[in-house]
Every structure is written in structure tokens, then in C-alpha cells.
Write an enzyme that holds these catalytic residues in place. Sequence first.
Site, PDB file in Angstrom:
ATOM      1  N   GLU A 282       0.832  -1.201   0.000  1.00 27.15           N
ATOM      2  CA  GLU A 282       0.000   0.000   0.000  1.00 27.15           C
ATOM      3  C   GLU A 282       0.871   1.257   0.000  1.00 27.15           C
ATOM      4  O   GLU A 282       0.555   2.243  -0.674  1.00 27.15           O
ATOM      5  CB  GLU A 282      -0.920  -0.025   1.227  1.00 27.15           C
ATOM      6  N   GLU A 285       2.079   1.702  -3.383  1.00 26.97           N
ATOM      7  CA  GLU A 285       0.965   2.141  -4.232  1.00 26.97           C
ATOM      8  C   GLU A 285       0.756   3.650  -4.064  1.00 26.97           C
ATOM      9  O   GLU A 285       0.569   4.373  -5.043  1.00 26.97           O
ATOM     10  CB  GLU A 285      -0.311   1.380  -3.874  1.00 26.97           C
ATOM     11  N   CYS A 309      -8.154  -1.809   4.219  1.00 28.27           N
ATOM     12  CA  CYS A 309      -8.033  -3.023   5.049  1.00 28.27           C
ATOM     13  C   CYS A 309      -9.248  -3.280   5.914  1.00 28.27           C
ATOM     14  O   CYS A 309      -9.378  -4.341   6.494  1.00 28.27           O
ATOM     15  CB  CYS A 309      -6.757  -2.996   5.888  1.00 28.27           C
ATOM     16  N   SER A 329      -7.374   2.032  -2.156  1.00 32.77           N
ATOM     17  CA  SER A 329      -6.170   1.260  -2.459  1.00 32.77           C
ATOM     18  C   SER A 329      -6.593  -0.112  -2.952  1.00 32.77           C
ATOM     19  O   SER A 329      -7.545  -0.705  -2.445  1.00 32.77           O
ATOM     20  CB  SER A 329      -5.331   1.115  -1.187  1.00 32.77           C
ATOM     21  N   LYS A 368     -15.126  -9.397   8.512  1.00 26.34           N
ATOM     22  CA  LYS A 368     -14.096 -10.258   7.905  1.00 26.34           C
ATOM     23  C   LYS A 368     -14.693 -11.562   7.403  1.00 26.34           C
ATOM     24  O   LYS A 368     -14.170 -12.185   6.484  1.00 26.34           O
ATOM     25  CB  LYS A 368     -12.991 -10.547   8.922  1.00 26.34           C
ATOM     26  N   GLU A 371     -15.961 -10.638   4.120  1.00 28.99           N
ATOM     27  CA  GLU A 371     -14.828 -10.408   3.206  1.00 28.99           C
ATOM     28  C   GLU A 371     -14.275 -11.734   2.681  1.00 28.99           C
ATOM     29  O   GLU A 371     -14.019 -11.881   1.489  1.00 28.99           O
ATOM     30  CB  GLU A 371     -13.725  -9.630   3.938  1.00 28.99           C
ATOM     31  N   GLU A 376     -14.257 -12.489  -5.128  1.00 32.11           N
ATOM     32  CA  GLU A 376     -12.916 -12.159  -5.631  1.00 32.11           C
ATOM     33  C   GLU A 376     -11.814 -12.881  -4.871  1.00 32.11           C
ATOM     34  O   GLU A 376     -10.688 -12.970  -5.339  1.00 32.11           O
ATOM     35  CB  GLU A 376     -12.613 -10.658  -5.502  1.00 32.11           C
ATOM     36  N   CYS A 525      -9.757  -1.405  14.810  1.00 30.23           N
ATOM     37  CA  CYS A 525     -10.090  -2.824  15.020  1.00 30.23           C
ATOM     38  C   CYS A 525     -10.221  -3.178  16.497  1.00 30.23           C
ATOM     39  O   CYS A 525     -10.946  -4.101  16.855  1.00 30.23           O
ATOM     40  CB  CYS A 525      -9.024  -3.705  14.401  1.00 30.23           C
TER      41      CYS A 525
END
Lengths: 595, 165
Positions: A282, A285, A309, A329, A368, A371, A376, A525
Site C-alpha cells: 500500500e 501504491e 483493510c 487502495s 471479515k 470479506e 474475488e 479494530c
Amino acid sequence: MNRVNLNIDSIQVSVAQGTTLLNAAKELKIKIPTLCHHEDLCVAGNCRVCVVEQVGSDRLLPACATPVSEGMEIRTNSLKVRNARKTVIDLLVSEHRADCTRCFKNGNCELQQLSSEYLIGEDSYIDLVSLKEYTIDYFSPSIIKDDSKCIRCQRCVRTCDELQAIGALTVAYKGEDMKISSFFEKPMYEVICTNCGQCVNRCPTGALVEHNYIDEVWAAISNPNKHVVVQTAPAVRIALGEALGMPPGNIVTGKMVGALRRMGFNSVLDTDFTADLTIIEEGNELLQRLKSVLVDKNPDVHLPMTTSCSPGWVKYIEHMYPDYLPNLSTAKSPQQMFGALAKTYYAKKMNIEPEDMVSVSVMPCTAKKYEANRPEMHSSGYKDVDLVLTTRELAKMIQQAGIGFESLENEEFDSFMGVSSGAGVIFGATGGVMEAALRTAYEVVTGREVPFKGLNITPVRGMDEVKEATIKIEDALPEWDFLNGVELKTCIAHGLANAKIVMDKVKNGEASYHFIEIMACPGGCLGGGGQPIPTNAAIRQQRSDAIYREDTGKPIRKSHENPEIIKLYKEFLKKPLGHKSHELLHTSYTERNRY
Amino acid sequence: MTETVNLVKSLADKYGRYHESLLPILQGVVQEEKYLSEEAMVEVARELDISAARVFGTASFYSFLNTKPMGEYVIRVCKTITCMMHGKNIIIQELEKNLKIRVGETSHDGKFTLLETNCLGQCHKGPAMLINDTPYTDLTLEKIRDIIQSLKKGDLVGSISNPLN
């Protein structure tokens, strides 16, 4: 500030004007029961379980919603109060599917606790559950919504509105038909719900719980043909102890590793390792985007870049700000980077067939779970992360396994993919990803460490709702000389209500940031929806302190100095943003409905 | 842009984009489209920058903000105690027989929707019902047959002899 004098249960007390009766009683260590009240949320005053008596008045007062006034004489434990509370609880139970022995919240349910405290006894009221056509929504991989257990206290609605500005849940219909509903009563899976689980963390009953995968994980562990890999997120190690009887703010990394090994996981690894990897990808990036925008003037590259994230944040932007998806990102979250590497690089290194591997993660997060189920996330050719547990589920499993957690010896993560830097650890706190990224990016650009004492970039830390920090780049290395004199503008927000404030500013052109860190949950988190219950401001602060203590105690503080990361690039990925990275570590996003 | 999107936009221009604009906008949509579609609610949410679920929650609270497609004539029979004692159940039976639909349903030709409603304030003249915005009181089985007959023929609601006048 003006003080107000009053008398509670014959004790004279003086409190600040505006204090509620509930908090005034708390100062005297008098506990008044509550259900709809939560300190993170606005006052609702709808459950009526906190009623108290004012001498000289017939009407009982809700303690959570009544401010103190001079000369008040309050009784919190009169017969009238006790009877009223008992009736309120009894009536709530008559509309609640009190199937306690089979409930996931058994032993951790506020309604159950109060029923036991007030000895509501045999049925005084007709059980209405069988007369109502309640629905249970099992479709989401993250959250189960069971209306038959809902007491309509609306903590979830206020959480979703106030803390998260999502509004996936609302109060619908009226009278006896009133219920907590999504848009047109659609399943949670189909609406704007980001799966952040903040409602789950605040639900006083079992009406909103995480979709648990405890049995699936035990089944995998006891299957001799499966190699079960487990990764644990940074924020789990500083909160797990709370769910196992320890006070908040304990760092239990070593004990957690020991417990996971005893439970029978074949490889006990660390998400912090891929947190370091996320920073490399990242951070690079960001630098590449800066170059494309500032030097190449490429109109297809967008700034500010935002972090990616937090899966709750990713889903939120997909629903609410789809025009800004190019700003996210493309780097996957540490969990998914880990999953993709576990079934490719790690499997090869350990000589395991990826199809014989079960990849489990322990997260402070319910999003999560969603996710890991995104279509994907199959870049290894298999489902990259098979099963996701919350901190609470792991605690439950440790209890099931009969492990005396507190007396465990500290153990170390396995290697490879178990070593991490302090930068990886602070991912768990708001501002942590920003700090970790700056520690690396600044050094890449200038060849020097960030100009903050002890590498502690304090302006990005703390619980302020929206933080801004600017770092001026000077004496850049030749390759990055276009950044000389550039003031890198950063912004950090936690809780989606604050994310909305920042995004609206960006949208209206009121802010010109380069890099924005957004975490869906308050505090980052560490305050995640999968963390132990209760979570509140004081506990979030204690967890945050623990995270920064863990960072300071690490011998390596910068992601790019993690020796396992260096080795990973050398042996496998070759270079940041390279071909392999794009294949395994980056992803794409989807525009979604606005409901 | 679709018709609904334009409608919501013009209503928001008219009533403003505040939280308190929500009800007049919803009423405006119902007036034009007979009910609040998913599309309409999402557009209202977008215009007022609030959640779509909140719009749905508000709409579902109010009996007159329909969230399902409605027939041309929406018949709401008072279900509260006075009309009940004046025989509202028989009135409903007669309506169901004549319209060939049950309470809560809309006829296949899209002409009639039959609903029950809370008190219409016509307790002294029960049983009472409302067709669109027009109240009908002192209902008898014959009156019901006449009213339905003339509506089926396409006479306007207002042209039927109305006991209130």
C-alpha cells in the site's frame, strides 16, 4: 460548573448539572439496571427497566433519561420500583423467545441476567412468541438477525445511525407490529449492512449475533487429512483476555499462541506478518499514485488514496460513494493477503497440497467473515480464507477445550509468516495503518527515519474523531526528488459516521488530502464488532494503550525491516506491486445499491 | 432519469431537503404514484442524505403511505370497536364477495384494493369506510352493492350519492 444537590436512597450527593439520575447513582456505587441504555449511544428511554421513584410523585422516572434537579429525593429500591421493574422484565420476556439453553448468548445476555436477578419466576403473562410470525435471517455470513429474541430496545438502530451513519436498520411499522427492520425487510445480506457488527456488540439479547463457525473449525482440526493454518489479527491479542476473565488492557499474545497450539491448529501464524506486507504494497501504491498524479499528470489515477483493510469501510464506500472506488487502495486486507499466500507460498514451502489446507483466521471483526466470502477472494485457486472466527468465538473455543488460559506459558508464533514488526501490531488501533505506512514510505523516499521521537508519530494517534496530520518531505532521494517540499496531507477517521464527514469534505472539494485512513469501527479494530462485550470508550482506551505498548516492546518497528517480509520478496514476490503481487495481493471493488 | 427520480427531485426542490421534508415528500409521491416504490424511497433517501431504511421505516408507520402498489380505488373499512359493533364484519364479507378479493388484496384488474383501517372518526355513523379520500357512512349491504356497482361502471367516486352531504 453548577452543582446540584439531591438525595438518593437517603444518601446526600452533589453532582454536576445535567447529570442523569443513572450516572448520579453510579457515583454512589448504586447500580440501576438498564437495557436500552448504552454509553456510546444517545438516550432512548424506551425499555423502562431503569425506573426509579421520586418521593412525592406518583409517576416513576426513567433514570437514564432524567437529569438531576435540586432537592430531588430518589428511591432506587422501593417496593414500587422493584415491582415495576419486575413487571417490565416479565413483559419483555413474554415477547422474547426465551430458549436460553440453546441460545448463542446464553450466559452473556443482559435480559437473561436481569430475569435471574429479579427472579421473574413462572409465567405471569401469556407467551406471545408462538402467536407472532417472527423471522430469522441466516443468510449473511457475518450476522444472524433473530426477531423472536428482539426486545426492540433500538440499541442496534442507534448504533447503525449514530456511530456508523449507515442506517441499515430502522424501526418499522407501529404498535404490536413494530419491529427492527432493514429496507423493505430484505435480508441483511442484500442491504447496505457493512457487517461491521457494532450492533452485535451492543445487542443486549441474542437478536443480533455473529454467524459462528466454531463447529466447522473443530471439525477441520479433528480431520487428520487437513492441515489447519490459523492467523490472528493484531487487535485480538489485546482483548482476548477480557473474554476469559482478565481485566481490559492485557496483552495475551503468548498465551493465545499457546492456546491455539493446544487446541490442535497445525500452524499458528500471525496476521501481523501480512499487515507488514500490506504496508509495503500500500505504501508503494501511494508513492506510485503520487508520481502518476504529480509528475505524469495521469487523469486515470486518483488522489486521495484511502486505505482498504477495513472490510466494513470497503462495503460502505461501495454502497455510499461508488464514484470514489478508484480512490480505494487496491491492496487487499492483511487477512486476505495472508489467505492468498497461505495456500500458495506457504503450502509450497511446507509441502502441503493447498486443497488439504484449511485456512482459519481469528479477527476482532464480523465483516471479515463477509470479506472472506467475497467471490474475488479466490486468488490462490481455492477459497483463500476458509473460516473466520471472532475474538469472542475463539474465547468460547478455549473454554470448550478446557484450557486454563491465565496459567498458560507464553509461546512464540511459528515461522514462516509468524514474525511481525511493531508497525504491524498498531494496525489494530485507529491511526495505526497511517503511522505504519508513514514509517515505511518516508524512509523509502528520503532514506531517513520519520522525524518523530522513538518513531512514535503521535499526531495520528488517539481517539479524536477525525485527525489530520501533515508531513513535509525534504531532501528526498534522487528517484523521489519530485516530492521535495511536498507537504503530505493525511487524514484519519474511525467509525463510519466520521468516515462520512471526511468523504463529504472530499466530495465537496473542501479538503485536499493525499492519503486517508478509515477504519469502520470506533477506535479501529480494537473496538471491532467481534471483540468481547462490553466495549465502550474506557475499554477502547485500555486496549489502545496495550497495542502501543506492544509496538514499543518490539525489536523491529518498521514493516520494511521485517526479515520474513524481506525474504518473502526475495524468494517469491520479487518486488512490491510486481506481477505476483497483483495476482495475489490486490483486488477490485463493486458498486452496490444505496439501501 | 426516470419519472420517479424527476418527481422526487421536484418534490425535494419544493419542500426542501431537511429531515422534516420527509413526510410532505412521501405524501407527494403517494399522490402521484399511489404508492412508494423501492426506487422512490431510495431517491428520497438520496435527496435528503438519509438512509433508505429510515425512509421505509417512516413510510411503514403511516397507514396512508402505501408501500405496496394499490388499486385505483383504495377501500379502507374502519375496524375499531364502534364500527365493529355496528356490523363491520358483515360489510367486509359483502365487499369481499362483490370484489372477489380478501382484505389486504388488490383485484386482478388493478381497480380495487380492500383494507382495514383504524378509527375514521365517524363512530356515530358506523359502520364507516373510506374510498380514496371520500368517507362513506351508515353502510348497509345494499349501499355497498350500489357503490361497488357504480365504481365498476366507472362512475366517479364523488358522483355517488354520499350520505355525508
